[in-house]
Enzyme design. Structure first.
Site: not given
Length: 119
Positions: A22, A54, A73, A99
């Site tokens: 990954e 933003y 996380e 993901k």
């Protein structure tokens, strides 16, 4: 009064994951970020200095997505922390990271992690 700034489905290619492949191959992630703050002064003044920019939130997100992590996380926590550090007037942040191609069996749109914090 509370107002919201919402960044929706920001698509970024990054290299996060617990599996070695990954971090080598990478995949697309979708990020949704919701920020609450009192933005009513900007309603009256039309001045960028009276709101939360933003574009700067977007920059924080991109910078943190460049740092490889094993867990979504962890990435979400760094984004949340850095938004709050930059904009102390924020009263609530919610971040969802998806993901899009997790290394799992089955067809899906992705796997998401969502964290939120009220200040």
């Amino acid at each position: 009064m509370t107002s919201k700034i919402i960044i929706e489905d920001l698509k970024i290619y990054a290299y996060h994951g617990a599996l070695p492949e990954e971090t080598l191959i990478g995949t697309y992630y979708l990020l949704n970020v919701e920020v609450h703050a009192d933005l009513w002064k900007a309603v009256a003044t039309d001045d960028l200095n009276d709101t939360i920019n933003y574009a700067e939130i977007n920059e924080i997100i991109h910078n943190e997505m460049k740092v490889p992590s094993k867990l979504m996380e962890h990435v979400a926590g760094r984004i949340l922390k850095n938004i709050k550090l930059k904009f102390n007037q924020v009263s609530f942040i919610k971040i969802r990271i998806t993901k899009t191609s997790p290394p799992m069996t089955g067809e899906m749109h992705g796997v998401s992690v969502e964290i939120e914090n009220q200040f």
